[in-house]
Design a protein around this motif. Structure first.
Motif, PDB file in Angstrom:
ATOM      1  N   THR A   1       0.814  -1.224   0.000  1.00 24.71           N
ATOM      2  CA  THR A   1       0.000   0.000   0.000  1.00 24.71           C
ATOM      3  C   THR A   1       0.842   1.267   0.000  1.00 24.71           C
ATOM      4  O   THR A   1       0.319   2.352  -0.279  1.00 24.71           O
ATOM      5  CB  THR A   1      -0.938   0.022   1.216  1.00 24.71           C
ATOM      6  N   VAL A   2       2.128   1.150   0.317  1.00 25.50           N
ATOM      7  CA  VAL A   2       3.020   2.312   0.256  1.00 25.50           C
ATOM      8  C   VAL A   2       2.966   2.959  -1.131  1.00 25.50           C
ATOM      9  O   VAL A   2       3.042   4.180  -1.275  1.00 25.50           O
ATOM     10  CB  VAL A   2       4.462   1.875   0.594  1.00 25.50           C
ATOM     11  N   TRP A   3       2.830   2.123  -2.160  1.00 28.22           N
ATOM     12  CA  TRP A   3       2.861   2.622  -3.541  1.00 28.22           C
ATOM     13  C   TRP A   3       1.492   3.123  -4.004  1.00 28.22           C
ATOM     14  O   TRP A   3       1.360   3.615  -5.126  1.00 28.22           O
ATOM     15  CB  TRP A   3       3.342   1.512  -4.470  1.00 28.22           C
ATOM     16  N   ILE A   4       0.476   2.984  -3.143  1.00 26.06           N
ATOM     17  CA  ILE A   4      -0.883   3.344  -3.539  1.00 26.06           C
ATOM     18  C   ILE A   4      -1.344   4.660  -2.918  1.00 26.06           C
ATOM     19  O   ILE A   4      -2.028   5.457  -3.555  1.00 26.06           O
ATOM     20  CB  ILE A   4      -1.875   2.217  -3.148  1.00 26.06           C
ATOM     21  N   GLY A   5      -0.965   4.895  -1.630  1.00 26.87           N
ATOM     22  CA  GLY A   5      -1.481   6.044  -0.878  1.00 26.87           C
ATOM     23  C   GLY A   5      -1.245   7.377  -1.555  1.00 26.87           C
ATOM     24  O   GLY A   5      -2.166   8.202  -1.687  1.00 26.87           O
ATOM     25  N   GLY A   6      -0.016   7.616  -2.023  1.00 24.00           N
ATOM     26  CA  GLY A   6       0.314   8.893  -2.654  1.00 24.00           C
ATOM     27  C   GLY A   6      -0.446   9.134  -3.945  1.00 24.00           C
ATOM     28  O   GLY A   6      -1.090  10.177  -4.122  1.00 24.00           O
ATOM     29  N   PRO A   7      -0.379   8.195  -4.920  1.00 19.73           N
ATOM     30  CA  PRO A   7      -1.148   8.376  -6.151  1.00 19.73           C
ATOM     31  C   PRO A   7      -2.649   8.504  -5.894  1.00 19.73           C
ATOM     32  O   PRO A   7      -3.335   9.266  -6.589  1.00 19.73           O
ATOM     33  CB  PRO A   7      -0.839   7.091  -6.942  1.00 19.73           C
ATOM     34  N   LEU A   8      -3.150   7.782  -4.892  1.00 17.65           N
ATOM     35  CA  LEU A   8      -4.572   7.874  -4.557  1.00 17.65           C
ATOM     36  C   LEU A   8      -4.920   9.276  -4.068  1.00 17.65           C
ATOM     37  O   LEU A   8      -5.923   9.868  -4.490  1.00 17.65           O
ATOM     38  CB  LEU A   8      -4.909   6.832  -3.491  1.00 17.65           C
ATOM     39  N   ALA A   9      -4.073   9.818  -3.179  1.00 20.74           N
ATOM     40  CA  ALA A   9      -4.300  11.176  -2.677  1.00 20.74           C
ATOM     41  C   ALA A   9      -4.219  12.194  -3.807  1.00 20.74           C
ATOM     42  O   ALA A   9      -5.029  13.133  -3.885  1.00 20.74           O
ATOM     43  CB  ALA A   9      -3.272  11.504  -1.589  1.00 20.74           C
ATOM     44  N   THR A  10      -3.247  12.015  -4.703  1.00 24.45           N
ATOM     45  CA  THR A  10      -3.097  12.919  -5.842  1.00 24.45           C
ATOM     46  C   THR A  10      -4.338  12.890  -6.729  1.00 24.45           C
ATOM     47  O   THR A  10      -4.836  13.943  -7.169  1.00 24.45           O
ATOM     48  CB  THR A  10      -1.866  12.525  -6.680  1.00 24.45           C
ATOM     49  N   ALA A  11      -4.844  11.681  -6.973  1.00 23.98           N
ATOM     50  CA  ALA A  11      -6.023  11.536  -7.833  1.00 23.98           C
ATOM     51  C   ALA A  11      -7.243  12.215  -7.219  1.00 23.98           C
ATOM     52  O   ALA A  11      -7.988  12.918  -7.915  1.00 23.98           O
ATOM     53  CB  ALA A  11      -6.306  10.054  -8.070  1.00 23.98           C
ATOM     54  N   PHE A  12      -7.435  12.026  -5.925  1.00 23.25           N
ATOM     55  CA  PHE A  12      -8.605  12.628  -5.280  1.00 23.25           C
ATOM     56  C   PHE A  12      -8.476  14.147  -5.184  1.00 23.25           C
ATOM     57  O   PHE A  12      -9.457  14.872  -5.381  1.00 23.25           O
ATOM     58  CB  PHE A  12      -8.823  12.020  -3.892  1.00 23.25           C
ATOM     59  N   LEU A  13      -7.273  14.640  -4.874  1.00 24.50           N
ATOM     60  CA  LEU A  13      -7.089  16.093  -4.805  1.00 24.50           C
ATOM     61  C   LEU A  13      -7.310  16.755  -6.157  1.00 24.50           C
ATOM     62  O   LEU A  13      -7.765  17.902  -6.228  1.00 24.50           O
ATOM     63  CB  LEU A  13      -5.675  16.417  -4.286  1.00 24.50           C
ATOM     64  N   GLY A  14      -6.996  16.017  -7.216  1.00 20.28           N
ATOM     65  CA  GLY A  14      -7.178  16.576  -8.554  1.00 20.28           C
ATOM     66  C   GLY A  14      -8.591  16.430  -9.094  1.00 20.28           C
ATOM     67  O   GLY A  14      -8.907  16.970 -10.155  1.00 20.28           O
ATOM     68  N   SER A  15      -9.448  15.720  -8.352  1.00 16.70           N
ATOM     69  CA  SER A  15     -10.819  15.517  -8.805  1.00 16.70           C
ATOM     70  C   SER A  15     -11.715  16.647  -8.320  1.00 16.70           C
ATOM     71  O   SER A  15     -11.322  17.469  -7.492  1.00 16.70           O
ATOM     72  CB  SER A  15     -11.357  14.182  -8.284  1.00 16.70           C
ATOM     73  N   ALA A  16     -12.933  16.666  -8.824  1.00 19.60           N
ATOM     74  CA  ALA A  16     -13.880  17.722  -8.445  1.00 19.60           C
ATOM     75  C   ALA A  16     -14.226  17.652  -6.967  1.00 19.60           C
ATOM     76  O   ALA A  16     -14.433  18.677  -6.313  1.00 19.60           O
ATOM     77  CB  ALA A  16     -15.149  17.597  -9.296  1.00 19.60           C
ATOM     78  N   GLY A  17     -14.297  16.453  -6.411  1.00 16.72           N
ATOM     79  CA  GLY A  17     -14.671  16.296  -4.999  1.00 16.72           C
ATOM     80  C   GLY A  17     -13.536  16.566  -4.036  1.00 16.72           C
ATOM     81  O   GLY A  17     -13.768  16.748  -2.834  1.00 16.72           O
ATOM     82  N   GLY A  18     -12.287  16.601  -4.516  1.00 17.67           N
ATOM     83  CA  GLY A  18     -11.134  16.875  -3.658  1.00 17.67           C
ATOM     84  C   GLY A  18     -10.961  15.814  -2.588  1.00 17.67           C
ATOM     85  O   GLY A  18     -11.360  14.648  -2.753  1.00 17.67           O
ATOM     86  N   PHE A  19     -10.359  16.223  -1.471  1.00 13.54           N
ATOM     87  CA  PHE A  19     -10.080  15.266  -0.397  1.00 13.54           C
ATOM     88  C   PHE A  19     -11.359  14.658   0.174  1.00 13.54           C
ATOM     89  O   PHE A  19     -11.334  13.550   0.724  1.00 13.54           O
ATOM     90  CB  PHE A  19      -9.261  15.923   0.719  1.00 13.54           C
ATOM     91  N   ARG A  20     -12.478  15.346   0.051  1.00 17.77           N
ATOM     92  CA  ARG A  20     -13.734  14.851   0.641  1.00 17.77           C
ATOM     93  C   ARG A  20     -14.173  13.534  -0.011  1.00 17.77           C
ATOM     94  O   ARG A  20     -14.611  12.620   0.683  1.00 17.77           O
ATOM     95  CB  ARG A  20     -14.841  15.904   0.500  1.00 17.77           C
ATOM     96  N   TRP A  21     -14.046  13.445  -1.329  1.00 19.27           N
ATOM     97  CA  TRP A  21     -14.444  12.210  -1.978  1.00 19.27           C
ATOM     98  C   TRP A  21     -13.460  11.087  -1.654  1.00 19.27           C
ATOM     99  O   TRP A  21     -13.831   9.904  -1.650  1.00 19.27           O
ATOM    100  CB  TRP A  21     -14.554  12.413  -3.478  1.00 19.27           C
ATOM    101  N   GLY A  22     -12.195  11.433  -1.355  1.00 16.88           N
ATOM    102  CA  GLY A  22     -11.228  10.420  -0.935  1.00 16.88           C
ATOM    103  C   GLY A  22     -11.703   9.689   0.308  1.00 16.88           C
ATOM    104  O   GLY A  22     -11.694   8.447   0.380  1.00 16.88           O
ATOM    105  N   PHE A  23     -12.153  10.458   1.309  1.00 11.56           N
ATOM    106  CA  PHE A  23     -12.677   9.836   2.527  1.00 11.56           C
ATOM    107  C   PHE A  23     -14.042   9.199   2.281  1.00 11.56           C
ATOM    108  O   PHE A  23     -14.364   8.147   2.841  1.00 11.56           O
ATOM    109  CB  PHE A  23     -12.775  10.876   3.642  1.00 11.56           C
ATOM    110  N   GLY A  24     -14.837   9.846   1.434  1.00 11.51           N
ATOM    111  CA  GLY A  24     -16.163   9.319   1.144  1.00 11.51           C
ATOM    112  C   GLY A  24     -16.106   7.941   0.501  1.00 11.51           C
ATOM    113  O   GLY A  24     -16.947   7.079   0.791  1.00 11.51           O
TER     114      GLY A  24
END
Length: 532
Positions: free
Chosen positions: A147-170
């Motif tokens: 998961t070390v290789w997943i957390g960063g790209p996942l955060a980047t993807a969510f921050l770049g989306s319309a929902g931002g960090f909120r959709w990451g937690f959602g």
């Protein structure tokens, strides 16, 4: 003839636990990358470390009452409640409108996560021989390697989306129940089967509702729990909040919180010693020098870790100019390295039958070396390769010490007390984490803005508050510009003070491990029913 079905059942359940740990590790990796952006979105970047103080305190303390909940009401019931806490925490993170709500969400999430991981840990302890248990615990934590290789790209993807960090937690409010509920049903079916076969002790009725309430109020030592949780919170929080008060340390709020916190902690000690009918901390277990030494080591490791790690992700982005994904890779070297090396440590303990020599001759010295070297290398204009080297040192030593401390605590007690001693060890870890976050926040709020004011060029002095409060504002200034150089230098000064404190704390690790008994785990007879 029942060996094969039982064996398969246990391994199937273990695989479900591994999957749960995988998803949780992925979510936590993403959260670690997102938290500085969450606090920055409210112009409170300096409170990044503060958000974890209450969650560390309450999340750690909850394991001891949870042990009794599992004993009194049943494992599936306790496990289900913990899943509910995790989901509520994630929902609150997704919907938060200020740092206070985000910090409260962290409390709910970590109470739930600690409870779920505790239930899983007890299952592993119940189904493995002591000599194999180090490897079993290491294996369950091995998802962090992936998961070390997943957390960063996942955060980047969510921050770049319309929902931002909120959709990451959602997203994880949906994923978490999906992966945890199957294990709940396994626990529930086994609970029903055991109850049907008369294997569970039927608890007598306590009488009326009020008599039952009184019984459990005493049994769970609610007063003691409230005293220590309130005392620690009120004592630790002012160290990170004082800079937001106009009068600083002279503020009436800060002084009153400190005084009340100290009074509550003293009250806790006196209440537990002279008044409490039932103490929720099993002090008789802590009388054993190996158990106490393991708990002290757990606390020291977490104090040191949270001091140097709290603003590390921000440092990598601002000073080293890394992207979110790149910074997550470097920041998570500890996770991947410690989880990988803990597998090797588990095999070494299985082979040699001992664990103290690993901690004393390898784990502790390498940790002190790694943290100490970062005092020099975690500075502006230093090649990031040196930081990676230090992280590898700390990762290998951390993987050794975490496994060894758990083995020390379990080996020093009978199997009857394994659940309790693991809860106590986790409590020390969490309180250590809260103390570490407090120290980090206190150093940051005391050093960073002051140094920033000294180094900023005249044209940027008017932006000091916005620079101090937001990671995105800090990174908005180009690399090499006078303002960015000033920010980087202020980071370096704050980091140096943090790392000196983290290194000094580690000296206590030598003392803690020295007092362990050199127990040979191969000498322990396998408990009836174990298959691993």
């Amino acid at each position: 003839m029942f060996v094969v079905p039982i064996f398969c059942s246990i391994w199937l359940t273990s695989s479900r636990i591994w999957l749960i740990m995988f998803v949780d590790a992925m979510q936590q990796g993403m959260t670690g990358s997102l938290t500085p952006y969450v606090t920055s979105s409210f112009s409170r970047h300096s409170l990044t470390a503060t958000t974890s103080i209450m969650s560390s305190i309450i999340g750690g303390l909850i394991k001891l009452p949870l042990a009794k909940v599992l004993d009194i009401f049943g494992r599936p019931q306790g496990f289900f409640v913990m899943i509910w806490f995790m989901v509520v925490g994630l929902v609150m993170m997704a919907a938060c409108q200020n740092v206070q709500t985000y910090a409260a969400a962290q409390v709910f999430y970590w109470v739930g996560y600690n409870g779920v991981s505790y239930c899983c840990g007890i299952f592993i302890a119940d189904t493995s021989a002591l000599k194999n248990r180090a490897f079993a615990f290491a294996f369950i934590n091995s998802p962090y390697i992936a998961t070390v290789w997943i957390g960063g790209p996942l955060a980047t993807a969510f921050l770049g989306s319309a929902g931002g960090f909120r959709w990451g937690f959602g997203a994880f409010t949906i994923i978490t129940p999906f992966v945890t509920l199957p294990l709940f049903f396994v626990f529930w079916l086994n609970y029903r089967k055991a109850k049907k076969n008369g294997m569970l002790i039927k608890r007598e009725s306590k009488g009326t509702f009020w008599l039952s309430l009184k019984y459990y109020f005493i049994e769970f030592d609610v007063i003691g729990l409230l005293l220590i949780a309130g005392g620690l919170a009120l004592f630790l929080l002012p160290f990170s909040l004082y800079s937001y008060q106009s009068k600083g340390w002279s503020s009436a709020l800060v002084i009153s919180m400190l005084v009340v916190g100290i009074v509550l902690l003293i009250g806790f000690a006196l209440y537990e010693k002279y008044v409490a009918p039932k103490t929720f901390i099993p002090f008789e277990l802590l009388a054993d020098r190996t158990v106490l030494g393991a708990c002290v080591l757990a606390a020291v490791l977490f104090v040191s870790f949270y001091i140097w790690d709290s603003y590390f992700f921000s440092f990598l982005q601002v000073v080293n100019g890394l992207t979110i994904t790149e910074a997550s890779y470097v920041a998570n070297i500890y996770s991947i390295g410690s989880c990988f090396f803990s597998l090797i440590v588990g095999l070494l303990i299985r082979w040699t039958g001992r664990f103290k020599w690993l901690a004393l001759s390898f784990g502790v010295p390498l940790t002190v070396l790694g943290v100490g070297l970062m005092i020099h290398f975690r500075q502006p204009n230093v090649n990031i390769g040196y930081i990676v080297m230090c992280q590898i040192f700390i990762a290998f030593s951390g993987g050794t010490l975490v496994i060894c401390e758990q083995m020390a605590a379990m080996a020093a007690t009978t199997h009857q007390y394994v659940a309790v001693v693991l809860a106590v060890e986790a409590m020390f870890s969490s309180i250590g984490g809260a103390i570490g976050s407090t120290v980090a926040a206190a150093i940051w709020t005391g050093v960073f803005p002051k140094k920033l004011g000294q180094y900023l060029p005249a044209e940027s002095q008017g932006n000091l508050t916005s620079i101090y409060g937001s990671l995105t504002v800090q990174m908005s200034y180009p690399m090499g510009s006078p303002t960015r150089n000033a920010i980087n230098q202020a980071y370096g000064d704050a980091q140096k003070t943090m790392l000196i404190a983290a290194t000094v704390v580690q000296v206590l690790s030598f003392i803690a491990v020295f007092f362990w008994r050199d127990i040979k785990v191969k000498d322990f007879k396998q408990v009836k029913g174990l298959v691993v």
